[in-house]
Design a protein around this motif. Structure first.
Motif, short mmCIF file in Angstrom:
data_model
loop_
_atom_site.label_atom_id
_atom_site.label_comp_id
_atom_site.label_asym_id
_atom_site.label_seq_id
_atom_site.Cartn_x
_atom_site.Cartn_y
_atom_site.Cartn_z
N PHE A 129 22.83 -1.60 17.55
CA PHE A 129 23.77 -0.73 18.26
C PHE A 129 25.06 -0.52 17.48
O PHE A 129 25.95 0.18 17.95
CB PHE A 129 24.08 -1.30 19.65
CG PHE A 129 23.02 -1.05 20.66
CD1 PHE A 129 23.05 0.08 21.45
CD2 PHE A 129 21.97 -1.95 20.83
CE1 PHE A 129 22.06 0.33 22.39
CE2 PHE A 129 20.97 -1.72 21.77
CZ PHE A 129 21.01 -0.57 22.55
N PRO A 160 27.29 0.91 14.20
CA PRO A 160 27.17 2.11 13.36
C PRO A 160 26.81 1.79 11.91
O PRO A 160 26.58 2.69 11.12
CB PRO A 160 28.57 2.73 13.44
CG PRO A 160 29.46 1.60 13.75
CD PRO A 160 28.67 0.63 14.57
N VAL A 211 20.44 2.57 17.13
CA VAL A 211 20.85 3.31 18.32
C VAL A 211 22.35 3.50 18.22
O VAL A 211 23.13 2.60 18.51
CB VAL A 211 20.50 2.56 19.61
CG1 VAL A 211 20.89 3.38 20.83
CG2 VAL A 211 19.02 2.22 19.65
N ASP A 212 22.74 4.67 17.73
CA ASP A 212 24.14 4.93 17.46
C ASP A 212 24.66 5.93 18.49
O ASP A 212 24.46 7.13 18.37
CB ASP A 212 24.27 5.48 16.04
CG ASP A 212 25.72 5.58 15.60
OD1 ASP A 212 26.60 5.75 16.46
OD2 ASP A 212 25.97 5.53 14.38
N LEU A 213 25.32 5.40 19.51
CA LEU A 213 25.70 6.23 20.65
C LEU A 213 26.71 7.31 20.27
O LEU A 213 26.61 8.45 20.73
CB LEU A 213 26.22 5.35 21.78
CG LEU A 213 25.21 4.32 22.30
CD1 LEU A 213 25.81 3.49 23.42
CD2 LEU A 213 23.94 5.01 22.78
N THR A 214 27.68 6.95 19.44
CA THR A 214 28.66 7.94 19.00
C THR A 214 27.96 9.07 18.26
O THR A 214 28.19 10.25 18.50
CB THR A 214 29.70 7.29 18.07
OG1 THR A 214 30.35 6.24 18.77
CG2 THR A 214 30.73 8.31 17.61
N ASN A 215 27.07 8.66 17.37
CA ASN A 215 26.26 9.60 16.62
C ASN A 215 25.51 10.57 17.53
O ASN A 215 25.54 11.78 17.33
CB ASN A 215 25.25 8.79 15.81
CG ASN A 215 24.91 9.46 14.51
OD1 ASN A 215 24.65 10.65 14.49
ND2 ASN A 215 24.93 8.71 13.44
N GLU A 216 24.87 10.03 18.55
CA GLU A 216 24.09 10.85 19.47
C GLU A 216 24.98 11.85 20.20
O GLU A 216 24.62 13.01 20.38
CB GLU A 216 23.39 9.97 20.52
CG GLU A 216 22.49 8.90 19.97
CD GLU A 216 21.07 9.38 19.73
OE1 GLU A 216 20.78 10.56 19.99
OE2 GLU A 216 20.26 8.57 19.24
N LEU A 217 26.14 11.36 20.61
CA LEU A 217 27.05 12.22 21.35
C LEU A 217 27.60 13.32 20.46
O LEU A 217 27.69 14.48 20.86
CB LEU A 217 28.18 11.37 21.95
CG LEU A 217 29.03 11.98 23.06
CD1 LEU A 217 28.18 12.66 24.12
CD2 LEU A 217 29.91 10.91 23.69
N GLN A 218 27.94 12.97 19.23
CA GLN A 218 28.42 13.97 18.28
C GLN A 218 27.35 15.01 17.98
O GLN A 218 27.64 16.20 17.87
CB GLN A 218 28.86 13.30 16.97
CG GLN A 218 30.25 12.72 17.03
CD GLN A 218 30.68 12.20 15.66
OE1 GLN A 218 30.15 11.21 15.19
NE2 GLN A 218 31.63 12.86 15.04
#
Lengths: 209, 209
Positions: free
Chosen positions: B176, B178, B192-199
């Motif tokens: 999780f 980056p 699983v890169d949440l910031t990445n997904e959101l961007q």
DNA sequence: CAGTGTGAAGATGTTCACAGCG
DNA sequence: CGCTGTGAACATCTTCACACTG
């Protein structure tokens, strides 16, 4: 909408490139080659050059890429130059973790409001973010002109809440529920299914080298 | 390891199929066609048939697929028939949310221990899961023969902790952070890169239809 | 005859290898 | 000379369309 003709696979890698370029900049580096970047982000150098080339000739032959130029370019491309407000629906287990979550250092993404049904949460400020009752969701999202929502509600509420979000004018949903949402065309849904990812990892463990 | 020759893209969809088949079974359905399943999981029916066919002739022409038969088959394929213990490293914001997280209803995946540096957490039982100090990590993971870890530590600790995990015999890491982890071959990493997904979601919003 | 299983075509993504530019 | 940018080959994935079968 204008599709710049950028392949999806490339688009998904842009945030990754952007982050590592920031790391390089903070480390005081002025230039970077596709080979160097390749090691850090673990993407083939030819793929990096191809990805960058979709946006024009960003590099200099025999030199590499100018870090600052690249960052400035991607900042605009990724909308890092303007603030994006995001609504979070469902302040449960995962939801409240995401309220705290730093969605970016040089942050251009901010969770600006949250919604829940639970009496004891509603009206409170959790981690600096106001929690509203679900009844106010459509109104608040319209009022604040929010276009992106993080969906962390229980599975059985996922579709009904989504329908409301669409009514409210939401354009993109980051869906943490296992439900495959039905939405009108023009609404972007990004599924983040943690159980799925973990099961896939375990599958790979047993069946691939 | 035996790679059954299943394409990665197919492997990633298996958990999705599996979950919807369970929903169908709970609803008392005995058979299902690729077209029906297609609507629920939003995957083209031809892709579903192709995916299933990699595992042999699972269906009956003119009839469809037998739900129970398919579930039994995928349960074994996805290791749902045996318990997988998982270690969670880093009981922060996101980490503690994942301690609670129900990684499956008919659960075969269980977070069985957690590790952290924080004095006030260590030695306690959080959500029924014991939290150990980081110093005990290698020992405990070896002892409990855990092969899968969820990595939710701060970015700067990601690589050093990963090196320890590898020493301890971990085979798969759900990352999780980056950071793109460097691991010996044979270790599976699922980022699983949440910031990445959101961007990425926001990028799609502005650049695709 | 409904619905699978699949050959073949098409679309998308990755990598090689090198011409050509700074 | 070093490294980009890219044609071309390759690999992977998706979809069409239909022969075939229970």
């Amino acid at each position: 909408m204008k599709n710049h003709g950028i392949p999806k696979a490339t688009a998904k890698r842009l945030p990754l490139y952007y982050r590592y370029l920031q790391v390089l900049q903070n480390a005081g580096k002025e230039k970077v080659s596709s080979t160097e970047l390749s090691e850090a982000v673990q993407v083939d150098s030819a793929t990096i050059r191809r990805d960058f080339s979709y946006f024009g000739e960003l590099g200099k032959r025999g030199y590499g890429y100018d870090v600052e130029k690249l960052i400035n370019f991607f900042a605009v491309t990724l909308n890092e130059d303007e603030l994006t407000n995001v609504a979070l629906i469902g302040v449960g287990n995962l939801g409240s973790a995401l309220l705290n979550y730093r969605f970016h250092q040089s942050n251009s993404i901010r969770v600006s409001c949250a919604f829940d049904v639970k009496e004891d949460l509603v009206g409170r400020i959790v981690d600096g973010i106001p929690v509203y009752p679900m009844e106010d969701m459509v109104e608040q999202i319209r009022l604040q002109q929010i276009e992106v929502a993080i969906l962390t509600v229980p599975a059985q509420n996922a579709q009904p809440v989504t329908d409301e979000l669409v009514k409210a004018g939401i354009k993109g949903i980051m869906n943490f529920t296992p439900i495959r949402l039905v939405t009108p065309s023009g609404i972007q849904v990004q599924n983040v299914d943690l159980t799925n990812e973990l099961q896939t990892l375990i599958y790979f463990l047993h069946h691939y080298d």
